[in-house]
Write a protein that holds these residues in place. Structure first.
Motif, PDB file in Angstrom:
ATOM      1  N   GLY A 266       0.814  -1.206   0.000  1.00 39.00           N
ATOM      2  CA  GLY A 266       0.000   0.000   0.000  1.00 39.00           C
ATOM      3  C   GLY A 266       0.850   1.259   0.000  1.00 39.00           C
ATOM      4  N   GLN A 267       1.906   1.260   0.792  1.00 38.98           N
ATOM      5  CA  GLN A 267       2.800   2.419   0.838  1.00 38.98           C
ATOM      6  C   GLN A 267       3.483   2.634  -0.505  1.00 38.98           C
ATOM      7  OE1 GLN A 267       5.138   1.169   4.225  1.00 38.98           O
ATOM      8  NE2 GLN A 267       4.133   2.676   5.543  1.00 38.98           N
ATOM      9  N   PHE A 268       3.719   1.541  -1.221  1.00 38.93           N
ATOM     10  CA  PHE A 268       4.336   1.621  -2.541  1.00 38.93           C
ATOM     11  C   PHE A 268       3.324   2.079  -3.590  1.00 38.93           C
ATOM     12  CE2 PHE A 268       4.939  -0.769  -6.563  1.00 38.93           C
ATOM     13  CZ  PHE A 268       6.073  -0.123  -7.026  1.00 38.93           C
ATOM     14  N   LEU A 269       2.131   1.465  -3.584  1.00 37.66           N
ATOM     15  CA  LEU A 269       1.153   1.722  -4.638  1.00 37.66           C
ATOM     16  C   LEU A 269       0.421   3.055  -4.507  1.00 37.66           C
ATOM     17  CD1 LEU A 269      -0.604  -1.738  -5.173  1.00 37.66           C
ATOM     18  CD2 LEU A 269       1.012  -0.576  -6.682  1.00 37.66           C
ATOM     19  N   ASP A 270       0.168   3.504  -3.279  1.00 39.14           N
ATOM     20  CA  ASP A 270      -0.649   4.708  -3.089  1.00 39.14           C
ATOM     21  C   ASP A 270      -0.082   5.929  -3.819  1.00 39.14           C
ATOM     22  OD1 ASP A 270      -2.995   6.013  -1.798  1.00 39.14           O
ATOM     23  OD2 ASP A 270      -1.406   7.175  -0.834  1.00 39.14           O
ATOM     24  N   PRO A 271       1.187   6.278  -3.615  1.00 40.25           N
ATOM     25  CA  PRO A 271       1.690   7.449  -4.345  1.00 40.25           C
ATOM     26  C   PRO A 271       1.764   7.216  -5.854  1.00 40.25           C
ATOM     27  CG  PRO A 271       3.445   6.457  -3.025  1.00 40.25           C
ATOM     28  CD  PRO A 271       2.179   5.742  -2.687  1.00 40.25           C
ATOM     29  N   ILE A 272       1.994   5.972  -6.258  1.00 42.33           N
ATOM     30  CA  ILE A 272       2.037   5.676  -7.693  1.00 42.33           C
ATOM     31  C   ILE A 272       0.656   5.863  -8.307  1.00 42.33           C
ATOM     32  CG2 ILE A 272       2.322   3.797  -9.366  1.00 42.33           C
ATOM     33  CD1 ILE A 272       4.673   2.822  -7.656  1.00 42.33           C
ATOM     34  N   ALA A 273      -0.366   5.380  -7.617  1.00 41.46           N
ATOM     35  CA  ALA A 273      -1.737   5.539  -8.122  1.00 41.46           C
ATOM     36  C   ALA A 273      -2.077   7.013  -8.278  1.00 41.46           C
ATOM     37  CB  ALA A 273      -2.725   4.846  -7.180  1.00 41.46           C
ATOM     38  N   ASP A 274      -1.691   7.819  -7.294  1.00 42.75           N
ATOM     39  CA  ASP A 274      -1.953   9.259  -7.374  1.00 42.75           C
ATOM     40  C   ASP A 274      -1.247   9.878  -8.569  1.00 42.75           C
ATOM     41  OD1 ASP A 274      -3.381   9.004  -5.025  1.00 42.75           O
ATOM     42  OD2 ASP A 274      -1.781   9.799  -3.756  1.00 42.75           O
ATOM     43  N   LYS A 275       0.023   9.552  -8.733  1.00 41.92           N
ATOM     44  CA  LYS A 275       0.812  10.149  -9.808  1.00 41.92           C
ATOM     45  C   LYS A 275       0.302   9.721 -11.182  1.00 41.92           C
ATOM     46  CE  LYS A 275       4.961  10.692  -6.995  1.00 41.92           C
ATOM     47  NZ  LYS A 275       4.122  11.050  -5.886  1.00 41.92           N
TER      48      LYS A 275
ATOM     49  N   ILE B 135       3.962  20.646 -12.317  1.00 43.59           N
ATOM     50  CA  ILE B 135       3.423  19.528 -11.525  1.00 43.59           C
ATOM     51  C   ILE B 135       4.015  18.207 -11.987  1.00 43.59           C
ATOM     52  CG2 ILE B 135       1.311  18.208 -11.071  1.00 43.59           C
ATOM     53  CD1 ILE B 135      -0.154  20.985 -11.060  1.00 43.59           C
ATOM     54  N   LEU B 136       4.024  17.968 -13.295  1.00 47.98           N
ATOM     55  CA  LEU B 136       4.548  16.698 -13.816  1.00 47.98           C
ATOM     56  C   LEU B 136       6.043  16.541 -13.546  1.00 47.98           C
ATOM     57  CD1 LEU B 136       2.665  16.456 -17.229  1.00 47.98           C
ATOM     58  CD2 LEU B 136       2.273  15.089 -15.171  1.00 47.98           C
ATOM     59  N   LEU B 137       6.811  17.598 -13.781  1.00 44.35           N
ATOM     60  CA  LEU B 137       8.259  17.505 -13.575  1.00 44.35           C
ATOM     61  C   LEU B 137       8.608  17.283 -12.108  1.00 44.35           C
ATOM     62  CD1 LEU B 137       9.480  20.236 -16.061  1.00 44.35           C
ATOM     63  CD2 LEU B 137       9.606  17.754 -16.320  1.00 44.35           C
ATOM     64  N   ARG B 138       7.904  17.943 -11.215  1.00 49.07           N
ATOM     65  CA  ARG B 138       8.157  17.762  -9.789  1.00 49.07           C
ATOM     66  C   ARG B 138       7.886  16.320  -9.378  1.00 49.07           C
ATOM     67  NH1 ARG B 138       5.452  15.905  -5.078  1.00 49.07           N
ATOM     68  NH2 ARG B 138       6.012  17.164  -3.296  1.00 49.07           N
ATOM     69  N   GLU B 139       6.812  15.742  -9.908  1.00 48.59           N
ATOM     70  CA  GLU B 139       6.482  14.365  -9.550  1.00 48.59           C
ATOM     71  C   GLU B 139       7.589  13.411  -9.988  1.00 48.59           C
ATOM     72  OE1 GLU B 139       4.278  13.779  -7.476  1.00 48.59           O
ATOM     73  OE2 GLU B 139       3.062  15.572  -7.614  1.00 48.59           O
ATOM     74  N   ILE B 140       8.136  13.647 -11.155  1.00 48.77           N
ATOM     75  CA  ILE B 140       9.219  12.788 -11.659  1.00 48.77           C
ATOM     76  C   ILE B 140      10.468  12.962 -10.802  1.00 48.77           C
ATOM     77  CG2 ILE B 140      10.800  12.405 -13.600  1.00 48.77           C
ATOM     78  CD1 ILE B 140       8.365  13.217 -15.421  1.00 48.77           C
ATOM     79  N   ILE B 141      10.818  14.196 -10.508  1.00 53.09           N
ATOM     80  CA  ILE B 141      12.030  14.473  -9.727  1.00 53.09           C
ATOM     81  C   ILE B 141      11.911  13.900  -8.315  1.00 53.09           C
ATOM     82  CG2 ILE B 141      13.392  16.326  -8.656  1.00 53.09           C
ATOM     83  CD1 ILE B 141      12.755  17.980 -11.233  1.00 53.09           C
ATOM     84  N   VAL B 142      10.793  14.151  -7.653  1.00 54.69           N
ATOM     85  CA  VAL B 142      10.627  13.660  -6.279  1.00 54.69           C
ATOM     86  C   VAL B 142      10.568  12.140  -6.254  1.00 54.69           C
ATOM     87  CG1 VAL B 142       9.063  13.629  -4.286  1.00 54.69           C
ATOM     88  CG2 VAL B 142       9.642  15.796  -5.386  1.00 54.69           C
ATOM     89  N   SER B 143       9.955  11.523  -7.254  1.00 53.20           N
ATOM     90  CA  SER B 143       9.918  10.063  -7.312  1.00 53.20           C
ATOM     91  C   SER B 143      11.328   9.490  -7.442  1.00 53.20           C
ATOM     92  CB  SER B 143       9.055   9.584  -8.480  1.00 53.20           C
ATOM     93  OG  SER B 143       7.723   9.919  -8.250  1.00 53.20           O
ATOM     94  N   GLY B 144      12.118  10.099  -8.308  1.00 48.44           N
ATOM     95  CA  GLY B 144      13.508   9.660  -8.452  1.00 48.44           C
ATOM     96  C   GLY B 144      14.300   9.850  -7.176  1.00 48.44           C
ATOM     97  N   LEU B 145      14.086  10.974  -6.517  1.00 49.13           N
ATOM     98  CA  LEU B 145      14.768  11.251  -5.259  1.00 49.13           C
ATOM     99  C   LEU B 145      14.374  10.235  -4.191  1.00 49.13           C
ATOM    100  CD1 LEU B 145      16.596  13.123  -3.583  1.00 49.13           C
ATOM    101  CD2 LEU B 145      14.574  14.536  -3.135  1.00 49.13           C
ATOM    102  N   ARG B 146      13.097   9.935  -4.111  1.00 53.74           N
ATOM    103  CA  ARG B 146      12.632   8.935  -3.138  1.00 53.74           C
ATOM    104  C   ARG B 146      13.247   7.567  -3.415  1.00 53.74           C
ATOM    105  NH1 ARG B 146       8.413  10.336   0.169  1.00 53.74           N
ATOM    106  NH2 ARG B 146       7.218  12.158  -0.433  1.00 53.74           N
ATOM    107  N   GLU B 147      13.337   7.215  -4.691  1.00 55.89           N
ATOM    108  CA  GLU B 147      13.927   5.925  -5.053  1.00 55.89           C
ATOM    109  C   GLU B 147      15.405   5.886  -4.660  1.00 55.89           C
ATOM    110  OE1 GLU B 147      14.708   3.251  -9.036  1.00 55.89           O
ATOM    111  OE2 GLU B 147      13.024   4.655  -9.012  1.00 55.89           O
ATOM    112  N   TYR B 148      16.114   6.957  -4.928  1.00 53.94           N
ATOM    113  CA  TYR B 148      17.523   7.030  -4.558  1.00 53.94           C
ATOM    114  C   TYR B 148      17.697   6.912  -3.046  1.00 53.94           C
ATOM    115  CZ  TYR B 148      22.056   9.025  -3.474  1.00 53.94           C
ATOM    116  OH  TYR B 148      23.305   9.234  -2.947  1.00 53.94           O
ATOM    117  N   LEU B 149      16.897   7.693  -2.301  1.00 50.84           N
ATOM    118  CA  LEU B 149      17.017   7.669  -0.848  1.00 50.84           C
ATOM    119  C   LEU B 149      16.603   6.310  -0.275  1.00 50.84           C
ATOM    120  CD1 LEU B 149      15.758  11.248   0.050  1.00 50.84           C
ATOM    121  CD2 LEU B 149      18.104  10.404   0.050  1.00 50.84           C
TER     122      LEU B 149
END
Length: 188
Positions: free
Chosen positions: A62-71, A104-118
């Motif tokens: 759920g923690q994985f899918l929820d933000p993905i579903a939103d994006k 909005i779209l670019l921020r979502e991509i950048i933050v997603s990448g940052l979250r994956e890295y972290l």
């Protein structure tokens, strides 16, 4: 694994192709149906988290899918609204408004990448309260823009959507910068 909260999240993902299909044919009745579906999808976003917390069913899935579903939903609806087809009776996002959508779209991509890295460093980056407001304004903006297509004789609905889109874009820049600044502390 397939708890009620996770099923609600999955339903949001499965609703995206239907939303896209309905927005593909921009006629008022399709916008009206899209608006109803969009509202139902938005409610599932609230209830999946509420049920997960209330019943102690918070899961990694759920923690994985929820933000993905939103994006996925936000990106798909934004892309359909900014598509420039001549038959579109209301050009929801045109001219400068496309900048808000891109932010909005670019921020979502950048933050997603940052979250994956972290995450690879085993560092979590919790969602801030301001980011939750950003999501709220995004959802309201897109809902109003969709509804504006269903009620073209009420142009104020479209205007509300555009104002909320710009508020969301502004909050997107602020929260994106906050996340980036926090994440940069962990770069080599």
């Amino acid at each position: 694994m397939l708890t009620l909260p996770n099923l609600l999240t999955l339903s949001r993902i499965f609703a995206v192709p239907i939303l896209v299909f309905l927005l593909w044919r921009p006629v008022p009745i399709d916008y009206a149906i899209t608006f109803v579906l969009y509202c139902i999808v938005g409610l599932t976003d609230y209830f999946d988290g509420y049920v997960a917390r209330a019943k102690g069913q918070i899961s990694r899935l759920g923690q994985f899918l929820d933000p993905i579903a939103d994006k996925i939903m936000i990106a798909a609806v934004l892309m359909m609204l900014i598509s420039s087809r001549k038959e579109n009776p209301i050009p929801e996002i045109a001219g400068l408004h496309i900048i808000a959508a891109l932010v909005i779209l670019l921020r979502e991509i950048i933050v997603s990448g940052l979250r994956e890295y972290l995450a690879s460093l085993q560092i979590s980056m919790p969602v801030s309260q301001l980011a939750k407001w950003k999501t709220t304004f995004q959802i309201i903006a897109l809902g109003a823009l969709i509804l504006g297509g269903a009620v073209p004789l009420m142009p104020w609905v479209h205007s509300v959507g555009l104002v909320c889109l710009w508020v969301a874009a502004t909050l997107t820049l602020i929260t994106g910068w906050d996340y980036l600044r926090t994440g940069m502390r962990h770069f080599d």
